[in-house]
Motif scaffolding. Structure first.
Motif, PDB file in Angstrom:
ATOM      1  N   VAL A  23       0.891  -1.158   0.000  1.00 32.83           N
ATOM      2  CA  VAL A  23       0.000   0.000   0.000  1.00 32.83           C
ATOM      3  C   VAL A  23       0.926   1.203   0.000  1.00 32.83           C
ATOM      4  O   VAL A  23       1.877   1.266   0.793  1.00 32.83           O
ATOM      5  CB  VAL A  23      -0.920   0.029   1.242  1.00 32.83           C
ATOM      6  CG1 VAL A  23      -1.795   1.279   1.228  1.00 32.83           C
ATOM      7  CG2 VAL A  23      -1.771  -1.238   1.302  1.00 32.83           C
ATOM      8  N   GLY A  24       0.691   2.126  -0.916  1.00 35.66           N
ATOM      9  CA  GLY A  24       1.569   3.283  -1.028  1.00 35.66           C
ATOM     10  C   GLY A  24       0.790   4.565  -1.232  1.00 35.66           C
ATOM     11  O   GLY A  24      -0.418   4.549  -1.487  1.00 35.66           O
ATOM     12  N   THR A  25       1.507   5.663  -1.135  1.00 34.92           N
ATOM     13  CA  THR A  25       0.927   6.979  -1.350  1.00 34.92           C
ATOM     14  C   THR A  25       1.964   7.869  -2.015  1.00 34.92           C
ATOM     15  O   THR A  25       3.151   7.554  -2.026  1.00 34.92           O
ATOM     16  CB  THR A  25       0.440   7.597  -0.024  1.00 34.92           C
ATOM     17  OG1 THR A  25      -0.286   8.788  -0.299  1.00 34.92           O
ATOM     18  CG2 THR A  25       1.604   7.902   0.918  1.00 34.92           C
ATOM     19  N   LEU A  75      -0.802   6.227  -9.296  1.00 37.75           N
ATOM     20  CA  LEU A  75      -1.014   7.475  -8.545  1.00 37.75           C
ATOM     21  C   LEU A  75      -0.887   8.708  -9.436  1.00 37.75           C
ATOM     22  O   LEU A  75      -1.577   9.707  -9.224  1.00 37.75           O
ATOM     23  CB  LEU A  75      -0.019   7.567  -7.380  1.00 37.75           C
ATOM     24  CG  LEU A  75      -0.306   6.641  -6.203  1.00 37.75           C
ATOM     25  CD1 LEU A  75       0.871   6.641  -5.233  1.00 37.75           C
ATOM     26  CD2 LEU A  75      -1.589   7.051  -5.487  1.00 37.75           C
ATOM     27  N   LEU A  76      -0.021   8.652 -10.440  1.00 41.87           N
ATOM     28  CA  LEU A  76       0.136   9.799 -11.346  1.00 41.87           C
ATOM     29  C   LEU A  76      -1.159  10.127 -12.078  1.00 41.87           C
ATOM     30  O   LEU A  76      -1.365  11.277 -12.472  1.00 41.87           O
ATOM     31  CB  LEU A  76       1.248   9.534 -12.361  1.00 41.87           C
ATOM     32  CG  LEU A  76       2.669   9.702 -11.864  1.00 41.87           C
ATOM     33  CD1 LEU A  76       3.672   9.270 -12.939  1.00 41.87           C
ATOM     34  CD2 LEU A  76       2.940  11.136 -11.425  1.00 41.87           C
ATOM     35  N   ILE A 103       1.003  -5.322 -10.418  1.00 48.74           N
ATOM     36  CA  ILE A 103      -0.260  -4.750 -10.877  1.00 48.74           C
ATOM     37  C   ILE A 103      -0.795  -3.903  -9.736  1.00 48.74           C
ATOM     38  O   ILE A 103      -0.859  -4.373  -8.592  1.00 48.74           O
ATOM     39  CB  ILE A 103      -1.274  -5.853 -11.260  1.00 48.74           C
ATOM     40  CG1 ILE A 103      -0.723  -6.675 -12.415  1.00 48.74           C
ATOM     41  CG2 ILE A 103      -2.624  -5.241 -11.610  1.00 48.74           C
ATOM     42  CD1 ILE A 103      -1.572  -7.863 -12.776  1.00 48.74           C
ATOM     43  N   SER A 104      -1.159  -2.649 -10.028  1.00 45.11           N
ATOM     44  CA  SER A 104      -1.588  -1.712  -8.998  1.00 45.11           C
ATOM     45  C   SER A 104      -2.877  -1.002  -9.367  1.00 45.11           C
ATOM     46  O   SER A 104      -3.115  -0.710 -10.542  1.00 45.11           O
ATOM     47  CB  SER A 104      -0.501  -0.648  -8.766  1.00 45.11           C
ATOM     48  OG  SER A 104       0.678  -1.242  -8.273  1.00 45.11           O
ATOM     49  N   VAL A 105      -3.681  -0.708  -8.335  1.00 47.38           N
ATOM     50  CA  VAL A 105      -4.900   0.082  -8.489  1.00 47.38           C
ATOM     51  C   VAL A 105      -4.931   1.136  -7.386  1.00 47.38           C
ATOM     52  O   VAL A 105      -4.372   0.929  -6.316  1.00 47.38           O
ATOM     53  CB  VAL A 105      -6.185  -0.779  -8.417  1.00 47.38           C
ATOM     54  CG1 VAL A 105      -6.240  -1.778  -9.543  1.00 47.38           C
ATOM     55  CG2 VAL A 105      -6.300  -1.471  -7.076  1.00 47.38           C
ATOM     56  N   THR A 106      -5.584   2.253  -7.664  1.00 44.86           N
ATOM     57  CA  THR A 106      -5.707   3.288  -6.639  1.00 44.86           C
ATOM     58  C   THR A 106      -7.003   3.104  -5.872  1.00 44.86           C
ATOM     59  O   THR A 106      -7.977   2.537  -6.364  1.00 44.86           O
ATOM     60  CB  THR A 106      -5.663   4.710  -7.233  1.00 44.86           C
ATOM     61  OG1 THR A 106      -6.692   4.843  -8.201  1.00 44.86           O
ATOM     62  CG2 THR A 106      -4.309   4.997  -7.843  1.00 44.86           C
ATOM     63  N   ALA A 108     -10.322   8.541   6.025  1.00 48.34           N
ATOM     64  CA  ALA A 108      -9.442   9.216   6.980  1.00 48.34           C
ATOM     65  C   ALA A 108      -8.213   9.823   6.329  1.00 48.34           C
ATOM     66  O   ALA A 108      -7.525  10.631   6.921  1.00 48.34           O
ATOM     67  CB  ALA A 108      -8.993   8.232   8.061  1.00 48.34           C
ATOM     68  N   VAL A 109      -7.929   9.429   5.098  1.00 49.78           N
ATOM     69  CA  VAL A 109      -6.715   9.861   4.424  1.00 49.78           C
ATOM     70  C   VAL A 109      -7.107  10.711   3.221  1.00 49.78           C
ATOM     71  O   VAL A 109      -7.789  10.229   2.321  1.00 49.78           O
ATOM     72  CB  VAL A 109      -5.879   8.640   3.968  1.00 49.78           C
ATOM     73  CG1 VAL A 109      -4.607   9.081   3.277  1.00 49.78           C
ATOM     74  CG2 VAL A 109      -5.552   7.750   5.153  1.00 49.78           C
ATOM     75  N   PRO A 110      -6.689  11.989   3.195  1.00 50.13           N
ATOM     76  CA  PRO A 110      -7.138  12.883   2.125  1.00 50.13           C
ATOM     77  C   PRO A 110      -6.474  12.657   0.763  1.00 50.13           C
ATOM     78  O   PRO A 110      -6.913  13.217  -0.215  1.00 50.13           O
ATOM     79  CB  PRO A 110      -6.793  14.271   2.665  1.00 50.13           C
ATOM     80  CG  PRO A 110      -5.646  14.047   3.585  1.00 50.13           C
ATOM     81  CD  PRO A 110      -5.861  12.685   4.175  1.00 50.13           C
ATOM     82  N   THR A 111      -5.448  11.842   0.694  1.00 46.36           N
ATOM     83  CA  THR A 111      -4.755  11.612  -0.575  1.00 46.36           C
ATOM     84  C   THR A 111      -5.029  10.194  -1.064  1.00 46.36           C
ATOM     85  O   THR A 111      -5.276   9.295  -0.264  1.00 46.36           O
ATOM     86  CB  THR A 111      -3.233  11.800  -0.411  1.00 46.36           C
ATOM     87  OG1 THR A 111      -2.775  10.928   0.623  1.00 46.36           O
ATOM     88  CG2 THR A 111      -2.883  13.224  -0.045  1.00 46.36           C
ATOM     89  N   PRO A 112      -4.986   9.974  -2.380  1.00 47.55           N
ATOM     90  CA  PRO A 112      -5.214   8.613  -2.898  1.00 47.55           C
ATOM     91  C   PRO A 112      -4.135   7.650  -2.401  1.00 47.55           C
ATOM     92  O   PRO A 112      -2.999   8.036  -2.175  1.00 47.55           O
ATOM     93  CB  PRO A 112      -5.113   8.774  -4.407  1.00 47.55           C
ATOM     94  CG  PRO A 112      -5.185  10.215  -4.695  1.00 47.55           C
ATOM     95  CD  PRO A 112      -4.752  10.928  -3.452  1.00 47.55           C
ATOM     96  N   LEU A 113      -4.527   6.411  -2.248  1.00 42.11           N
ATOM     97  CA  LEU A 113      -3.607   5.333  -1.917  1.00 42.11           C
ATOM     98  C   LEU A 113      -3.570   4.387  -3.102  1.00 42.11           C
ATOM     99  O   LEU A 113      -4.476   4.373  -3.933  1.00 42.11           O
ATOM    100  CB  LEU A 113      -4.083   4.572  -0.680  1.00 42.11           C
ATOM    101  CG  LEU A 113      -4.117   5.347   0.627  1.00 42.11           C
ATOM    102  CD1 LEU A 113      -4.814   4.522   1.709  1.00 42.11           C
ATOM    103  CD2 LEU A 113      -2.718   5.704   1.068  1.00 42.11           C
TER     104      LEU A 113
END
Length: 187
Positions: free
Chosen positions: A66-68, A107-108, A164-167, A172-177
């Motif tokens: 899990v990233g941001t 994320l981009l 393979i990644s999805v957003t 609680a978190v204002p930015t996409p993960l």
């Protein structure tokens, strides 16, 4: 610089706080949500995502991250793996160039074109041989990711390892993960 400014910049760089766009206000960053019960309510908010990542890692027998986004970087905030460290080795807190990873490219897709160009230039300045990107090709790929709903690395950063990644997002978190599953290409 004052010590307060230096401290705030460090917290921004590490992902513990995020600046609200167009303001001088800051809120807890995605990484804060994963650090422990000292942040009241935050751990409960991330529990379903952490359980999901752990279940995926177990069921698929692969590494789940899990990233941001932290400025021009992808930063891992949670890692679950059934693999030995030597095979795939992301760690919580590790930063990667966004243009070089499936998670970073996913994320981009949430960034405006001007910011993507700045990030691509920054990443190209720091990327090793073969990892620089041409902006037209990057924008074509970001459009494909938006249409498909996921991003693939196809061994771009680590030969033989695909991701393979999805957003996603948490209230609680204002930015996409981003949630990514990675493992050997033959799987």
């Amino acid at each position: 610089q004052s010590s307060t400014t230096m401290l705030l910049q460090s917290l921004l760089d590490l992902g513990y706080v995020t600046r609200l766009p167009g303001t001088r206000r800051f809120v807890s960053g995605a990484r804060t949500a994963f650090i422990g019960s000292g942040i009241r309510g935050r751990m409960e908010d991330t529990l379903p995502l952490r359980e999901f990542a752990d279940r995926m890692a177990r069921d698929l027998r692969e590494t789940v991250v899990v990233g941001t986004q932290q400025g021009p970087w992808l930063q891992y905030v949670y890692v679950s793996s059934t693999k030995p460290v030597a095979q795939i080795h992301p760690r919580v807190g590790m930063k990667r160039l966004m243009t070089c990873t499936a998670a970073g490219r996913a994320l981009l897709t949430h960034n405006p074109e001007k910011r993507v160009r700045l990030i691509a230039r920054h990443n190209n300045a720091h990327a090793g041989a073969g990892l620089q990107v041409e902006e037209p090709e990057l924008f074509d790929e970001l459009e494909r990711i938006r249409r498909q709903g996921f991003s693939e690395s196809c061994g771009r950063l680590i030969p033989g390892i695909h991701n393979i990644s999805v957003t996603t997002s948490l209230g609680a978190v204002p930015t996409p993960l981003v949630v990514g599953v990675g493992g050997p290409a033959e799987h």
